[in-house]
Write a protein that holds these residues in place. Structure first.
Motif, PDB file in Angstrom:
ATOM      1  N   GLY A  19      16.236   0.643  57.617  1.00 52.77           N
ATOM      2  CA  GLY A  19      16.739   1.052  56.284  1.00 52.77           C
ATOM      3  C   GLY A  19      16.194  -0.452  55.795  1.00 52.77           C
ATOM      4  N   GLY A  20      15.822  -0.982  56.341  1.00 52.98           N
ATOM      5  CA  GLY A  20      15.132  -3.047  56.004  1.00 52.98           C
ATOM      6  C   GLY A  20      16.469  -3.739  56.497  1.00 52.98           C
ATOM      7  N   PRO A  21      15.831  -5.581  56.626  1.00 54.86           N
ATOM      8  CA  PRO A  21      16.207  -6.104  57.360  1.00 54.86           C
ATOM      9  C   PRO A  21      18.585  -6.539  57.013  1.00 54.86           C
ATOM     10  CG  PRO A  21      14.849  -7.091  56.347  1.00 54.86           C
ATOM     11  CD  PRO A  21      15.253  -6.098  55.479  1.00 54.86           C
ATOM     12  N   ALA A  22      18.937  -5.741  55.686  1.00 53.27           N
ATOM     13  CA  ALA A  22      20.275  -5.879  55.626  1.00 53.27           C
ATOM     14  C   ALA A  22      20.678  -4.601  56.978  1.00 53.27           C
ATOM     15  CB  ALA A  22      21.081  -5.568  54.625  1.00 53.27           C
ATOM     16  N   VAL A  23      20.032  -3.706  56.610  1.00 51.68           N
ATOM     17  CA  VAL A  23      21.274  -2.955  57.918  1.00 51.68           C
ATOM     18  C   VAL A  23      20.932  -3.281  59.257  1.00 51.68           C
ATOM     19  CG1 VAL A  23      20.665  -0.374  58.812  1.00 51.68           C
ATOM     20  CG2 VAL A  23      20.401  -0.636  56.135  1.00 51.68           C
ATOM     21  N   VAL A  24      19.871  -4.312  59.520  1.00 52.18           N
ATOM     22  CA  VAL A  24      19.363  -4.532  60.846  1.00 52.18           C
ATOM     23  C   VAL A  24      20.545  -5.547  61.312  1.00 52.18           C
ATOM     24  CG1 VAL A  24      17.784  -4.843  62.184  1.00 52.18           C
ATOM     25  CG2 VAL A  24      17.259  -3.106  60.860  1.00 52.18           C
ATOM     26  N   LYS A  25      20.336  -5.967  60.723  1.00 52.00           N
ATOM     27  CA  LYS A  25      21.337  -7.178  61.093  1.00 52.00           C
ATOM     28  C   LYS A  25      22.905  -7.206  60.880  1.00 52.00           C
ATOM     29  CE  LYS A  25      18.729 -11.092  58.052  1.00 52.00           C
ATOM     30  NZ  LYS A  25      18.713 -11.974  57.221  1.00 52.00           N
ATOM     31  N   SER A  26      23.692  -5.800  60.327  1.00 50.50           N
ATOM     32  CA  SER A  26      25.176  -5.135  60.342  1.00 50.50           C
ATOM     33  C   SER A  26      25.016  -4.554  61.301  1.00 50.50           C
ATOM     34  CB  SER A  26      24.990  -4.650  59.126  1.00 50.50           C
ATOM     35  OG  SER A  26      24.248  -2.802  58.864  1.00 50.50           O
ATOM     36  N   MET A  27      23.979  -4.271  62.227  1.00 48.22           N
ATOM     37  CA  MET A  27      23.868  -3.547  63.524  1.00 48.22           C
ATOM     38  C   MET A  27      23.714  -4.712  65.147  1.00 48.22           C
ATOM     39  SD  MET A  27      21.523  -0.104  62.747  1.00 48.22           S
ATOM     40  CE  MET A  27      21.969   0.651  63.714  1.00 48.22           C
ATOM     41  N   LEU A  28      23.746  -5.412  64.454  1.00 48.90           N
ATOM     42  CA  LEU A  28      23.141  -6.537  65.939  1.00 48.90           C
ATOM     43  C   LEU A  28      24.803  -6.685  66.358  1.00 48.90           C
ATOM     44  CD1 LEU A  28      21.124  -8.519  64.426  1.00 48.90           C
ATOM     45  CD2 LEU A  28      20.470  -6.162  65.890  1.00 48.90           C
ATOM     46  N   PRO A  29      24.707  -6.947  67.632  1.00 52.35           N
ATOM     47  CA  PRO A  29      25.602  -7.396  68.110  1.00 52.35           C
ATOM     48  C   PRO A  29      26.028  -9.126  68.459  1.00 52.35           C
ATOM     49  CG  PRO A  29      24.163  -6.649  70.135  1.00 52.35           C
ATOM     50  CD  PRO A  29      23.768  -6.389  68.678  1.00 52.35           C
ATOM     51  N   ASP A  30      27.416  -9.163  67.954  1.00 49.96           N
ATOM     52  CA  ASP A  30      27.681 -10.190  68.591  1.00 49.96           C
ATOM     53  C   ASP A  30      28.091 -10.659  69.727  1.00 49.96           C
ATOM     54  OD1 ASP A  30      28.191 -10.969  65.530  1.00 49.96           O
ATOM     55  OD2 ASP A  30      29.651  -9.699  65.656  1.00 49.96           O
ATOM     56  N   THR A  31      27.892 -12.274  69.489  1.00 46.42           N
ATOM     57  CA  THR A  31      28.385 -13.020  71.314  1.00 46.42           C
ATOM     58  C   THR A  31      29.545 -13.927  70.866  1.00 46.42           C
ATOM     59  OG1 THR A  31      26.161 -14.331  71.347  1.00 46.42           O
ATOM     60  CG2 THR A  31      26.175 -12.409  71.941  1.00 46.42           C
ATOM     61  N   LEU A  32      29.442 -14.434  72.508  1.00 51.54           N
ATOM     62  CA  LEU A  32      30.704 -15.652  72.240  1.00 51.54           C
ATOM     63  C   LEU A  32      29.737 -16.656  73.077  1.00 51.54           C
ATOM     64  CD1 LEU A  32      34.271 -13.778  73.571  1.00 51.54           C
ATOM     65  CD2 LEU A  32      33.542 -13.940  71.604  1.00 51.54           C
ATOM     66  N   ASP A  33      30.472 -17.862  72.402  1.00 55.02           N
ATOM     67  CA  ASP A  33      30.341 -19.063  72.621  1.00 55.02           C
ATOM     68  C   ASP A  33      31.002 -19.083  74.521  1.00 55.02           C
ATOM     69  OD1 ASP A  33      33.169 -20.634  72.846  1.00 55.02           O
ATOM     70  OD2 ASP A  33      32.058 -21.163  70.882  1.00 55.02           O
ATOM     71  N   ILE A  34      30.587 -20.691  75.076  1.00 53.96           N
ATOM     72  CA  ILE A  34      31.648 -21.322  76.858  1.00 53.96           C
ATOM     73  C   ILE A  34      32.657 -21.424  76.644  1.00 53.96           C
ATOM     74  CG2 ILE A  34      30.828 -22.307  77.631  1.00 53.96           C
ATOM     75  CD1 ILE A  34      28.525 -23.155  78.066  1.00 53.96           C
ATOM     76  N   ASP A  35      33.089 -21.912  75.433  1.00 49.53           N
ATOM     77  CA  ASP A  35      34.695 -21.886  75.133  1.00 49.53           C
ATOM     78  C   ASP A  35      35.230 -21.052  75.544  1.00 49.53           C
ATOM     79  OD1 ASP A  35      34.230 -24.461  75.880  1.00 49.53           O
ATOM     80  OD2 ASP A  35      33.957 -25.539  73.384  1.00 49.53           O
TER      81      ASP A  35
END
Length: 229
Positions: A19-35
């Motif tokens: 359903g479009g880029p906005a929908v896909v972006k909302s479904m992408l997982p977050d990651t944490l940085d090294i710290d």
């Protein structure tokens, strides 16, 4: 191995299906940085790791509901306290109706506490060991968890890493189907050859897109099959 599909085409297919880029972006997982990953305690990491071991092959909701009882039974998953359990105490927990009756998975909690302690002795911190592992060799970290830990092979180790925010792709059914269907791999996914080929492909797509391995993996899964992420 065939020529890799452009990630822009993979992205476009996922956007068309969902359903479009906005929908896909909302479904992408977050990651944490090294710290951020370095701040985890051993107890937190052993708890998440053990939970993923029990969730493998079980209904995740059942494991979630029982996890407060596990936190109590295993002293908040403090490795040193877990390692003080006698064989009789471990057996009692493996047959406790308040927990999940599974001898080998219960023993894995103890075995993986040993692994954490050993890596601490070698590297100073299990959390920092994970945090500083390079993403362009994330399958190498999978292999460390599999070889040195217990019941962390297959997708269990990667799911543990994803759960703590470490950047990793996942070999879900849909991602495997894509990699096989597009001739990215020409060997079984348990082989070193397939892992090297998969890592190389994800490294290429990461350089092309600037996205994390986790986001690339999710995008692939959203564009094929049953969207198993």
């Amino acid at each position: 191995m065939a020529r890799l599909e452009k990630f822009s085409d993979i992205w476009a297919r996922a956007c068309e299906r969902k359903g479009g880029p906005a929908v896909v972006k909302s479904m992408l997982p977050d990651t944490l940085d090294i710290d951020e990953i370095s701040q985890y305690t051993d107890a937190q990491l052993l708890s998440v790791m053990s939970k993923r071991v029990f969730q493998s092959g079980f209904v995740w909701r059942v494991v979630d509901n029982k996890w407060p009882a596990y936190e109590k039974a295993f002293f908040g998953f403090e490795p040193m306290k877990v390692l003080m359990l006698s064989p009789d105490q471990i057996q009692q927990r493996a047959t406790d109706p308040e927990l999940i009756r599974h001898q080998k998975k219960t023993q894995a909690i103890v075995d993986n506490a040993y692994m954490i302690q050993h890596i601490n002795q070698e590297h100073g911190s299990f959390a920092e060991f994970i945090a500083h592992w390079p993403s362009d060799d994330i399958t190498g970290l999978w292999q460390v968890l599999k070889k040195r830990g217990t019941r962390l092979g297959g997708n269990t180790g990667p799911y543990f890493l994803r759960a703590i925010g470490k950047d990793t792709f996942l070999l879900s059914q849909d991602v495997q189907a894509y990699l096989t269907g597009h001739n990215v791999v020409d060997a079984g996914f348990t082989s070193q050859t397939a892992l090297r080929q998969t890592q190389a492909a994800f490294n290429h797509w990461q350089q092309e897109s600037g996205m994390s391995l986790a986001q690339i993996s999710r995008t692939i899964s959203l564009g094929v099959g049953d969207n198993r992420v």
